[in-house]
Design a protein around this motif. Structure first.
Motif, short mmCIF file in Angstrom:
data_model
loop_
_atom_site.label_atom_id
_atom_site.label_comp_id
_atom_site.label_asym_id
_atom_site.label_seq_id
_atom_site.Cartn_x
_atom_site.Cartn_y
_atom_site.Cartn_z
N ASP A 106 2.52 -1.35 -5.08
CA ASP A 106 3.35 -0.77 -6.13
C ASP A 106 4.83 -0.98 -5.78
N TYR A 136 -1.85 -0.28 2.29
CA TYR A 136 -3.06 -0.31 1.46
C TYR A 136 -4.29 -0.12 2.33
N ASP A 150 -9.66 10.08 -3.31
CA ASP A 150 -8.76 9.51 -4.31
C ASP A 150 -7.40 9.18 -3.70
N PHE A 152 -3.96 7.73 -2.41
CA PHE A 152 -3.02 6.76 -2.97
C PHE A 152 -2.96 5.48 -2.13
N THR A 154 -5.54 3.79 -1.40
CA THR A 154 -6.50 2.88 -2.05
C THR A 154 -5.95 2.32 -3.36
N LYS A 155 -4.84 2.86 -3.83
CA LYS A 155 -4.21 2.39 -5.07
C LYS A 155 -2.95 1.57 -4.78
#
Length: 205
Positions: A106, A136, A150, A152, A154-155
């Motif tokens: 990102d 990551y 969940d 971040f 992994t995003k």
């Protein structure tokens, strides 16, 4: 130091960090906070002109990955656009090392890391590389490292790391000053700061 004293000190430190972060306010920092070292946090956000001048400069990250020994000084943005070669290098430095996976990080995370480095460079002349512990993480790596489901990481929206020469509490407060996402203070064993560009929140472990 006895276990009781050590536990009490950690609890006090956690309360101090949470209180200090809360004192920043939702949008501005009306009272400059100081870590025990005397390092100042930003007293206020830059005006539009100053901010534009800062972000118009080439955006450079000085990154070190201790698990691989890699050190790179990377320009990921120049002349008003992404420098794709530099961006790919930054993504590689923030890859899932264990799984050998590189993904598109990102851009807001890279900008957050740049903002932190820019403050330290301009305020103190610090040129020390940012030590990346984790960027990551694929699902398997995240699970093996005890990350939340969940996460971040992994995003491609989070990084864990630190500047070894600076107090860890100060580094967390500095990242928190940007109000760009979550900040986790890991102060007990392997000291580092978690930074992400999700919702604004803070925690201490």
């Amino acid at each position: 130091m006895s276990l009781a004293l050590a536990t009490g000190r950690r609890a006090f430190l956690k309360r101090s960090i949470v209180a200090g972060v809360a004192g920043m306010g939702a949008a501005t920092i009306s009272n400059p906070l100081m870590a025990s070292s005397g390092l100042l946090l930003p007293e206020y956000y830059a005006g539009a002109q100053e901010a534009a001048a800062f972000w118009a400069k080439p955006r450079v990250l000085n990154l070190f990955r201790p698990s691989t020994g890699e050190h790179r000084v990377i320009c990921f943005w120049r002349d008003g656009a992404i420098d794709m070669q530099g961006y790919r290098e930054a993504c590689h430095m923030l890859r899932d090392v264990r799984a050998g996976l590189t993904v598109a990080m990102d851009l807001r995370l890279l900008n957050l890391l740049r903002g932190q480095q820019g403050w330290l460079e301009e305020a103190y002349g610090l040129r020390e590389p940012y030590q990346v512990n984790s960027g990551y993480r694929g699902m398997q790596t995240n699970e093996s490292e005890g990350g939340v489901r969940d996460s971040f990481h992994t995003k491609a929206m989070a990084a864990d790391g630190k500047y070894p020469s600076l107090p860890i509490e100060y580094q967390g407060k500095l990242i928190a000053a940007f109000r760009s996402g979550g900040v986790g203070f890991y102060i007990n064993r392997q000291k580092f700061i978690h930074s992400d560009v999700g919702r604004v929140r803070f925690w201490v472990r």
